[in-house]
Design a protein around this motif. Structure first.
Motif, PDB file in Angstrom:
ATOM      1  N   UNK A   1       0.836  -1.197   0.000  1.00 40.14           N
ATOM      2  CA  UNK A   1       0.000   0.000   0.000  1.00 40.14           C
ATOM      3  C   UNK A   1       0.870   1.245   0.000  1.00 40.14           C
ATOM      4  N   UNK A   2       0.216   2.387  -0.183  1.00 40.16           N
ATOM      5  CA  UNK A   2       0.876   3.692  -0.092  1.00 40.16           C
ATOM      6  C   UNK A   2       0.179   4.522   0.968  1.00 40.16           C
ATOM      7  N   UNK A   3       0.959   5.081   1.899  1.00 37.32           N
ATOM      8  CA  UNK A   3       0.395   5.920   2.957  1.00 37.32           C
ATOM      9  C   UNK A   3       0.857   7.363   2.763  1.00 37.32           C
ATOM     10  N   UNK A   4       0.003   8.297   3.211  1.00 37.74           N
ATOM     11  CA  UNK A   4       0.303   9.725   3.092  1.00 37.74           C
ATOM     12  C   UNK A   4       0.792  10.251   4.434  1.00 37.74           C
ATOM     13  N   UNK A   5       1.945  10.949   4.433  1.00 40.82           N
ATOM     14  CA  UNK A   5       2.521  11.483   5.655  1.00 40.82           C
ATOM     15  C   UNK A   5       1.983  12.855   6.018  1.00 40.82           C
ATOM     16  N   UNK A   6       2.488  13.440   7.138  1.00 40.24           N
ATOM     17  CA  UNK A   6       2.018  14.752   7.614  1.00 40.24           C
ATOM     18  C   UNK A   6       2.200  15.866   6.602  1.00 40.24           C
ATOM     19  N   UNK A   7       3.240  15.773   5.767  1.00 38.02           N
ATOM     20  CA  UNK A   7       3.513  16.806   4.771  1.00 38.02           C
ATOM     21  C   UNK A   7       3.071  16.379   3.370  1.00 38.02           C
ATOM     22  N   UNK A   8       2.042  15.522   3.335  1.00 38.65           N
ATOM     23  CA  UNK A   8       1.485  15.017   2.069  1.00 38.65           C
ATOM     24  C   UNK A   8       2.510  14.253   1.242  1.00 38.65           C
ATOM     25  N   UNK A   9       3.458  13.634   1.920  1.00 45.05           N
ATOM     26  CA  UNK A   9       4.448  12.832   1.226  1.00 45.05           C
ATOM     27  C   UNK A   9       3.994  11.379   1.189  1.00 45.05           C
ATOM     28  N   UNK A  10       4.244  10.736   0.073  1.00 41.83           N
ATOM     29  CA  UNK A  10       3.845   9.347  -0.086  1.00 41.83           C
ATOM     30  C   UNK A  10       4.926   8.408   0.454  1.00 41.83           C
ATOM     31  N   UNK A  11       4.471   7.362   1.120  1.00 43.31           N
ATOM     32  CA  UNK A  11       5.371   6.336   1.640  1.00 43.31           C
ATOM     33  C   UNK A  11       4.843   4.975   1.217  1.00 43.31           C
ATOM     34  N   UNK A  12       5.611   4.279   0.397  1.00 39.64           N
ATOM     35  CA  UNK A  12       5.176   2.976  -0.086  1.00 39.64           C
ATOM     36  C   UNK A  12       5.623   1.876   0.872  1.00 39.64           C
ATOM     37  N   UNK A  13       4.771   0.873   1.024  1.00 32.22           N
ATOM     38  CA  UNK A  13       5.060  -0.262   1.901  1.00 32.22           C
ATOM     39  C   UNK A  13       5.055  -1.550   1.090  1.00 32.22           C
ATOM     40  N   UNK A  14       5.987  -2.444   1.460  1.00 37.22           N
ATOM     41  CA  UNK A  14       6.170  -3.689   0.724  1.00 37.22           C
ATOM     42  C   UNK A  14       6.245  -4.865   1.698  1.00 37.22           C
ATOM     43  N   UNK A  15       6.058  -6.047   1.141  1.00 34.25           N
ATOM     44  CA  UNK A  15       6.221  -7.274   1.912  1.00 34.25           C
ATOM     45  C   UNK A  15       7.216  -8.180   1.185  1.00 34.25           C
ATOM     46  N   UNK A  16       8.026  -8.890   1.947  1.00 35.55           N
ATOM     47  CA  UNK A  16       8.993  -9.821   1.387  1.00 35.55           C
ATOM     48  C   UNK A  16       8.692 -11.251   1.831  1.00 35.55           C
ATOM     49  N   UNK A  17       8.741 -12.167   0.867  1.00 29.48           N
ATOM     50  CA  UNK A  17       8.692 -13.594   1.179  1.00 29.48           C
ATOM     51  C   UNK A  17      10.073 -14.164   0.877  1.00 29.48           C
TER      52      UNK A  17
ATOM     53  N   UNK B   1       9.414   2.178   2.131  1.00 31.28           N
ATOM     54  CA  UNK B   1      10.328   2.704   1.115  1.00 31.28           C
ATOM     55  C   UNK B   1      11.498   3.447   1.760  1.00 31.28           C
ATOM     56  N   UNK B   2      11.239   4.205   2.816  1.00 29.93           N
ATOM     57  CA  UNK B   2      12.293   4.972   3.471  1.00 29.93           C
ATOM     58  C   UNK B   2      13.164   4.104   4.381  1.00 29.93           C
ATOM     59  N   UNK B   3      12.615   2.968   4.841  1.00 32.69           N
ATOM     60  CA  UNK B   3      13.324   2.039   5.727  1.00 32.69           C
ATOM     61  C   UNK B   3      13.800   2.717   7.014  1.00 32.69           C
ATOM     62  N   UNK B   4      12.997   3.633   7.529  1.00 33.86           N
ATOM     63  CA  UNK B   4      13.352   4.315   8.772  1.00 33.86           C
ATOM     64  C   UNK B   4      13.302   3.353   9.948  1.00 33.86           C
ATOM     65  N   UNK B   5      12.202   2.650  10.084  1.00 31.06           N
ATOM     66  CA  UNK B   5      12.036   1.705  11.182  1.00 31.06           C
ATOM     67  C   UNK B   5      12.009   0.259  10.700  1.00 31.06           C
ATOM     68  N   UNK B   6      12.238   0.035   9.430  1.00 31.03           N
ATOM     69  CA  UNK B   6      12.201  -1.308   8.862  1.00 31.03           C
ATOM     70  C   UNK B   6      13.413  -1.510   7.966  1.00 31.03           C
ATOM     71  N   UNK B   7      13.627  -2.741   7.527  1.00 30.35           N
ATOM     72  CA  UNK B   7      14.791  -3.060   6.699  1.00 30.35           C
ATOM     73  C   UNK B   7      14.383  -3.931   5.525  1.00 30.35           C
ATOM     74  N   UNK B   8      14.898  -3.603   4.349  1.00 27.42           N
ATOM     75  CA  UNK B   8      14.721  -4.460   3.192  1.00 27.42           C
ATOM     76  C   UNK B   8      15.929  -5.387   3.091  1.00 27.42           C
ATOM     77  N   UNK B   9      15.671  -6.682   3.074  1.00 33.13           N
ATOM     78  CA  UNK B   9      16.751  -7.654   2.976  1.00 33.13           C
ATOM     79  C   UNK B   9      16.896  -8.115   1.535  1.00 33.13           C
TER      80      UNK B   9
END
Length: 366
Positions: A46-62, A85-93
């Motif tokens: 999904x895509x979420x909208x931040x406080x400054x109307x910025x888009x943040x995409x979310x992904x899942x990995x199998x 997408x920003x990987x601030x609190x998450x990590x893409x492996x």
């Protein structure tokens, strides 16, 4: 000369390859389960909208992960991982990444597994190897002494943490740790000489000045926003933690200024027979003026580098600069200013102590 640098490069390259290879296959050195990603597939969520109307995409990995150590070595397990997408609190492996896992067993096979972190020791090993080889090559014997000093300081820090966990007397342990840091660093690198002893004394007095300045500031200022400090959970007084952090932040710069002033003054006395105290003091002032600005800048950049990531993230999430300065950057600003006072005070303190230690030579030379 050209052949010399080619040989150096080849030796460095071979050593780095060996270190990387060993660190990349040292799974048996760990008690915790380690798995390597052999297959990974990303899917958009999904895509979420931040406080400054910025888009943040979310992904899942199998991911299919192969266990590399322990009794389950060679078994494979399926894992899911969510990341932004920003990987601030998450990590893409990625495929080939090594992961620390917490696993459960079902009939001698891996049942559930959870990721607790990523194994990155091979990269740290390479950087550490480059640092050690270059330090020894460029600084020779002094480089070796620097490594010894660093090792001793790391040991001192570890013992201090253990003592704090066992005893809990933060102030006493911190004072002992600071004194040990100063003595071990300056004596090991400079030898047991009058110059080094003077630098130790100057550093300790300057650090005492920093502590007094902070104590006075804390007493007469309004209540500081200690509740905004991350990871504060109670226990010792928060003020003690902040003042220790302030002292530790400026300790290296203060030691550098102290040893520079003592070395310069001692060299002036040796190379300029008959120099007067007034002339020596004026020369020391010129030296102090030259190094003061750069050392304060070093301190500024050190504190700045630590606050940049969180500051930018907070601004991205709608915090204003005024709010950040009032509530979140307060202690960084305080540490920088009080640490800078320590650097400035070290110059006259070191000057007078060095002149005092060399006073007999000055009198005899007249």
């Amino acid at each position: 000369m050209k052949n010399r640098y080619i040989k150096l490069f080849l030796v460095l390259f071979v050593v780095i390859v060996l270190v990387y290879t060993v660190a990349d296959h040292n799974y048996s050195w760990y008690n915790q389960t380690i798995g390597t990603i052999v297959e990974v597939e990303n899917s958009y969520v999904e895509t979420r909208i931040g406080p400054n109307d910025e888009e943040e995409k979310y992904f899942n990995q199998r991911m299919i992960v192969e266990i590399k150590n322990g009794s389950q070595k060679g078994q494979q397990v399926l894992l899911n991982n969510a990341f932004s997408q920003s990987q601030i609190n998450t990590t893409e492996y990625r495929k080939g990444s090594d992961l620390f896992l917490k696993t459960t067993l079902e009939n001698d096979r891996v049942g559930n597994a959870a990721i607790t972190g990523e194994k990155r020791d091979k990269y740290l090993a390479v950087v550490l190897t480059v640092f050690i080889l270059l330090l020894i090559y460029i600084a020779k014997g002094l480089g070796v002494m620097t490594l010894i000093s660093l090792g001793i300081n790391i040991t001192i820090f570890g013992l201090a943490i253990k003592s704090y966990v066992d005893e809990g007397n933060l102030i006493r342990i911190s004072i002992a740790m600071l004194v040990a840091f100063v003595v071990s660093t300056l004596i090991i690198l400079g030898g047991f000489t009058t110059k080094s002893i003077g630098a130790v004394l100057s550093t300790l007095i300057s650090i005492a000045v920093v502590i007094v300045v902070y104590a006075v500031f804390n007493k007469y200022s309004s209540n500081l926003p200690y509740e905004t400090i991350e990871y504060i959970t109670g226990g010792d007084k928060v003020e003690s933690l902040v003042v220790i952090g302030t002292v530790m932040g400026c300790l290296g710069a203060v030691m550098d200024v102290a040893i520079t002033m003592h070395a310069s003054i001692f060299e002036l006395v040796e190379q300029t027979p008959g120099i007067t105290v007034k002339a020596l003091r004026n020369s020391a002032k010129e030296i102090g003026d030259d190094i003061m600005g750069t050392m304060i800048s070093v301190l500024f950049f050190a504190f700045l580098s630590g606050s940049i990531p969180s500051t930018l993230i907070e601004i991205k999430n709608g915090f204003s600069i005024i709010t950040l300065i009032r509530y979140y950057l307060t202690f960084d600003i305080i540490r920088f200013l009080i640490g800078s006072i320590g650097i400035v005070m070290t110059i006259p303190i070191a000057t007078w102590i060095a002149i005092g230690l060399e006073y007999r030579k000055l009198v005899k030379a007249r």
